[in-house]
Design a protein around this motif. Structure first.
Motif, PDB file in Angstrom:
ATOM      1  N   ARG A   8       8.776  -5.922  -1.791  1.00 22.93           N
ATOM      2  CA  ARG A   8       8.756  -4.254  -1.872  1.00 22.93           C
ATOM      3  C   ARG A   8       9.888  -3.834  -3.162  1.00 22.93           C
ATOM      4  O   ARG A   8      10.868  -4.329  -3.322  1.00 22.93           O
ATOM      5  N   MET A   9       9.260  -2.597  -3.933  1.00 28.65           N
ATOM      6  CA  MET A   9      10.131  -2.149  -4.778  1.00 28.65           C
ATOM      7  C   MET A   9      11.111  -1.027  -4.313  1.00 28.65           C
ATOM      8  O   MET A   9      11.969  -0.832  -4.571  1.00 28.65           O
ATOM      9  N   GLY A  10      10.394  -0.259  -3.528  1.00 31.42           N
ATOM     10  CA  GLY A  10      10.844   1.000  -2.764  1.00 31.42           C
ATOM     11  C   GLY A  10      11.275   0.855  -1.441  1.00 31.42           C
ATOM     12  O   GLY A  10      11.529  -0.419  -0.978  1.00 31.42           O
ATOM     13  N   PRO A  11      11.495   1.654  -0.687  1.00 24.86           N
ATOM     14  CA  PRO A  11      11.664   1.679   0.834  1.00 24.86           C
ATOM     15  C   PRO A  11      10.792   1.098   1.748  1.00 24.86           C
ATOM     16  O   PRO A  11      11.459   0.874   2.872  1.00 24.86           O
ATOM     17  N   THR A  12       9.593   1.168   1.315  1.00 21.17           N
ATOM     18  CA  THR A  12       8.449   0.817   2.264  1.00 21.17           C
ATOM     19  C   THR A  12       7.732  -0.335   1.811  1.00 21.17           C
ATOM     20  O   THR A  12       7.626  -0.683   0.444  1.00 21.17           O
ATOM     21  N   ALA A  13       7.315  -1.087   2.843  1.00 15.47           N
ATOM     22  CA  ALA A  13       6.302  -2.373   2.413  1.00 15.47           C
ATOM     23  C   ALA A  13       4.910  -2.256   2.874  1.00 15.47           C
ATOM     24  O   ALA A  13       4.706  -1.240   3.957  1.00 15.47           O
ATOM     25  N   SER A  14       3.931  -2.577   2.374  1.00 13.62           N
ATOM     26  CA  SER A  14       2.454  -2.205   2.550  1.00 13.62           C
ATOM     27  C   SER A  14       1.819  -3.406   3.375  1.00 13.62           C
ATOM     28  O   SER A  14       1.928  -4.450   3.086  1.00 13.62           O
ATOM     29  N   LEU A  15       0.841  -2.778   4.231  1.00 15.33           N
ATOM     30  CA  LEU A  15       0.066  -3.734   4.984  1.00 15.33           C
ATOM     31  C   LEU A  15      -1.464  -3.359   4.962  1.00 15.33           C
ATOM     32  O   LEU A  15      -1.757  -2.325   5.457  1.00 15.33           O
ATOM     33  N   VAL A  16      -2.243  -4.086   4.344  1.00 11.96           N
ATOM     34  CA  VAL A  16      -3.541  -3.808   4.082  1.00 11.96           C
ATOM     35  C   VAL A  16      -4.428  -4.304   5.186  1.00 11.96           C
ATOM     36  O   VAL A  16      -4.451  -5.438   5.595  1.00 11.96           O
ATOM     37  N   LEU A  17      -5.313  -3.495   5.846  1.00 14.31           N
ATOM     38  CA  LEU A  17      -6.402  -3.799   7.012  1.00 14.31           C
ATOM     39  C   LEU A  17      -7.700  -3.788   6.727  1.00 14.31           C
ATOM     40  O   LEU A  17      -8.006  -2.852   5.997  1.00 14.31           O
ATOM     41  N   PRO A  18      -8.363  -4.580   7.188  1.00 13.64           N
ATOM     42  CA  PRO A  18      -9.890  -4.352   7.118  1.00 13.64           C
ATOM     43  C   PRO A  18     -10.430  -3.222   7.573  1.00 13.64           C
ATOM     44  O   PRO A  18      -9.852  -2.661   8.316  1.00 13.64           O
ATOM     45  N   PRO A  19     -11.801  -2.725   7.096  1.00  9.59           N
ATOM     46  CA  PRO A  19     -12.377  -1.632   7.423  1.00  9.59           C
ATOM     47  C   PRO A  19     -12.376  -1.891   8.989  1.00  9.59           C
ATOM     48  O   PRO A  19     -12.647  -2.961   9.536  1.00  9.59           O
ATOM     49  N   PRO A  20     -12.743  -0.686   9.849  1.00  8.46           N
ATOM     50  CA  PRO A  20     -12.924  -0.836  11.265  1.00  8.46           C
ATOM     51  C   PRO A  20     -14.237  -1.378  11.411  1.00  8.46           C
ATOM     52  O   PRO A  20     -15.258  -1.124  10.703  1.00  8.46           O
ATOM     53  N   PRO A  21     -14.675  -1.982  12.880  1.00  3.63           N
ATOM     54  CA  PRO A  21     -15.874  -2.516  12.862  1.00  3.63           C
ATOM     55  C   PRO A  21     -17.098  -1.548  12.701  1.00  3.63           C
ATOM     56  O   PRO A  21     -18.238  -1.965  12.382  1.00  3.63           O
ATOM     57  N   VAL A  35       2.705  -6.301  11.615  1.00  2.80           N
ATOM     58  CA  VAL A  35       1.938  -7.678  11.301  1.00  2.80           C
ATOM     59  C   VAL A  35       1.420  -8.042  12.551  1.00  2.80           C
ATOM     60  O   VAL A  35       0.434  -8.808  12.710  1.00  2.80           O
ATOM     61  N   ARG A  36       2.266  -8.026  13.691  1.00  2.00           N
ATOM     62  CA  ARG A  36       1.770  -8.865  15.068  1.00  2.00           C
ATOM     63  C   ARG A  36       0.615  -8.215  15.293  1.00  2.00           C
ATOM     64  O   ARG A  36      -0.215  -9.192  15.935  1.00  2.00           O
ATOM     65  N   SER A  37       0.311  -6.946  15.261  1.00  2.00           N
ATOM     66  CA  SER A  37      -0.899  -6.135  15.732  1.00  2.00           C
ATOM     67  C   SER A  37      -2.085  -6.740  14.794  1.00  2.00           C
ATOM     68  O   SER A  37      -3.117  -6.728  15.340  1.00  2.00           O
ATOM     69  N   ALA A  38      -1.746  -6.703  13.535  1.00  4.25           N
ATOM     70  CA  ALA A  38      -2.879  -6.994  12.604  1.00  4.25           C
ATOM     71  C   ALA A  38      -3.285  -8.694  12.411  1.00  4.25           C
ATOM     72  O   ALA A  38      -4.111  -9.076  11.924  1.00  4.25           O
ATOM     73  N   LEU A  39      -2.300  -9.301  13.289  1.00  2.68           N
ATOM     74  CA  LEU A  39      -2.416 -10.824  12.857  1.00  2.68           C
ATOM     75  C   LEU A  39      -3.720 -11.420  13.222  1.00  2.68           C
ATOM     76  O   LEU A  39      -4.514 -12.285  12.648  1.00  2.68           O
ATOM     77  N   SER A  68      -1.792  -6.402   0.132  1.00  4.25           N
ATOM     78  CA  SER A  68      -0.580  -6.016   0.767  1.00  4.25           C
ATOM     79  C   SER A  68       0.608  -6.392  -0.067  1.00  4.25           C
ATOM     80  O   SER A  68       1.413  -5.417  -0.304  1.00  4.25           O
ATOM     81  N   LEU A  69       0.664  -7.449  -0.633  1.00  2.00           N
ATOM     82  CA  LEU A  69       1.803  -7.886  -1.637  1.00  2.00           C
ATOM     83  C   LEU A  69       1.822  -7.097  -2.769  1.00  2.00           C
ATOM     84  O   LEU A  69       2.892  -6.523  -3.225  1.00  2.00           O
ATOM     85  N   THR A  70       0.694  -6.961  -3.361  1.00  3.37           N
ATOM     86  CA  THR A  70       0.474  -6.278  -4.683  1.00  3.37           C
ATOM     87  C   THR A  70       1.052  -4.587  -4.555  1.00  3.37           C
ATOM     88  O   THR A  70       1.558  -4.118  -5.328  1.00  3.37           O
ATOM     89  N   LEU A  71       0.637  -3.974  -3.406  1.00  7.21           N
ATOM     90  CA  LEU A  71       0.911  -2.717  -3.125  1.00  7.21           C
ATOM     91  C   LEU A  71       2.276  -2.497  -2.664  1.00  7.21           C
ATOM     92  O   LEU A  71       3.065  -1.447  -3.205  1.00  7.21           O
ATOM     93  N   SER A  72       2.688  -3.415  -2.224  1.00  8.20           N
ATOM     94  CA  SER A  72       4.271  -3.605  -1.538  1.00  8.20           C
ATOM     95  C   SER A  72       5.269  -3.557  -2.892  1.00  8.20           C
ATOM     96  O   SER A  72       6.273  -3.008  -3.109  1.00  8.20           O
ATOM     97  N   ALA A 111       2.188   1.963   5.935  1.00  9.73           N
ATOM     98  CA  ALA A 111       3.532   1.655   5.146  1.00  9.73           C
ATOM     99  C   ALA A 111       4.555   1.497   6.202  1.00  9.73           C
ATOM    100  O   ALA A 111       4.680   2.302   7.323  1.00  9.73           O
ATOM    101  N   ALA A 112       5.357   0.460   5.859  1.00 11.38           N
ATOM    102  CA  ALA A 112       6.701   0.367   6.931  1.00 11.38           C
ATOM    103  C   ALA A 112       7.761   0.707   6.374  1.00 11.38           C
ATOM    104  O   ALA A 112       8.063   0.252   5.196  1.00 11.38           O
ATOM    105  N   SER A 113       8.864   1.477   6.733  1.00  9.89           N
ATOM    106  CA  SER A 113       9.860   1.715   6.329  1.00  9.89           C
ATOM    107  C   SER A 113      11.035   0.865   6.583  1.00  9.89           C
ATOM    108  O   SER A 113      12.165   1.157   6.295  1.00  9.89           O
ATOM    109  N   SER A 114      10.675  -0.162   7.870  1.00  6.65           N
ATOM    110  CA  SER A 114      11.954  -1.022   8.296  1.00  6.65           C
ATOM    111  C   SER A 114      11.409  -2.524   8.519  1.00  6.65           C
ATOM    112  O   SER A 114       9.933  -2.470   8.629  1.00  6.65           O
TER     113      SER A 114
END
Length: 265
Positions: free
Chosen positions: A9-22, A56-60, A77-81, A45-48
């Motif tokens: 991450r460059m800023g205060p938050t990291a990003s996690l991309v999720l697939p579309p819902p069912p 991540v645990r929920s999306a694993l 997720s990496l690119t956006l973070s 976006a996660a600020s901590s």
């Protein structure tokens, strides 16, 4: 995944991309196409670090689906973070890419995963080439990297990647990536003898290979083959296990005991 995203991450938050819902699934509930996945994807976006870990645990399970888009989601997720402008600024050439021909990842992507920066080289620090700044690794990494390309003198891997915080090394050899690791710190201290464990998912290994590393009175392949680029080039096509050559880029002059396993040629 948490470590990879948080350090990028460059800023205060990291990003996690999720697939579309069912309800946005593919035809007849089939696998989403790439375009469908990108159009319907969402991101959090996660600020901590703790918040990111919970996300991540929920999306694993979504990331680990056999027919899913886990690797692509991680890359997004990496690119956006990091941020697209920062990723381009990391590279020696802004026109470079994270994916190369035939779907191979570039060194920039490997470095983004290992270090949080999409730099183009594996040496330490920066180097000047006719007025152009070539960017390498600027700090000791949590995980390391070893490559067969260094054995052939095509690249130089610096100490930041050769001496990681943990005794784990991603191995670039034979056109794909594998992993070497140890269950203790002796390899990091160059305290021979020691054991390394090796795993190659592409080879469908059912068990880890245990490689015992010790000092070779004959000086290993380094002494027998030679140390020049011409010497190293001559050993291509010979019955020398490439993995042993990779190991000697980090521990020159050692002997590798495969402990009854067939050496990988």
């Amino acid at each position: 995944i948490v470590e990879v995203l948080w350090q990028a991450r460059m800023g205060p938050t990291a990003s996690l991309v999720l697939p579309p819902p069912p309800e946005h699934g593919g035809p007849a509930g089939g696998r989403l196409s790439y375009d469908q996945m990108c159009r319907g994807a969402t991101y959090l976006a996660a600020s901590s670090r703790d918040a990111l870990q919970d996300m991540v645990r929920s999306a694993l399970p979504l990331y680990m689906q056999q027919s899913g888009w886990g690797i692509v989601l991680l890359l997004l997720s990496l690119t956006l973070s990091r941020g697209v402008p920062a990723v381009r600024a990391d590279m020696d050439e802004p026109s470079n890419a994270l994916m190369g021909m035939h779907g191979y990842c570039t060194q920039e992507l490997v470095n983004l995963i290992l270090t949080g920066q999409a730099v183009s080289n594996v040496f330490d620090g920066t180097r000047d080439l006719d007025g152009s700044q070539l960017r390498g690794i600027t700090r000791r990494c949590r995980l390391g990297l070893l490559t067969l390309f260094e054995w052939y003198k095509y690249v130089e891997v610096g100490s930041c990647l050769k001496n990681p915080e943990l005794p784990v090394w991603v191995v670039c050899s034979e056109s794909h990536f594998t992993v070497l690791f140890s269950q203790d710190s002796r390899p990091l201290r160059n305290s021979l003898p020691f054991d390394l464990l090796y795993y190659d998912e592409l080879a469908n290994q059912e068990e880890l290979l245990r490689l015992s590393i010790s000092s070779d009175p004959r000086g290993g392949w380094t002494a027998r083959v030679g140390d020049t680029i011409g010497d190293r080039g001559k050993c291509e096509g010979q019955n020398i296990p490439p993995l042993e050559c990779v190991i000697e880029t980090r521990w020159p002059g050692v002997k590798v005991n495969w402990n009854g396993a067939e050496p990988i040629l």
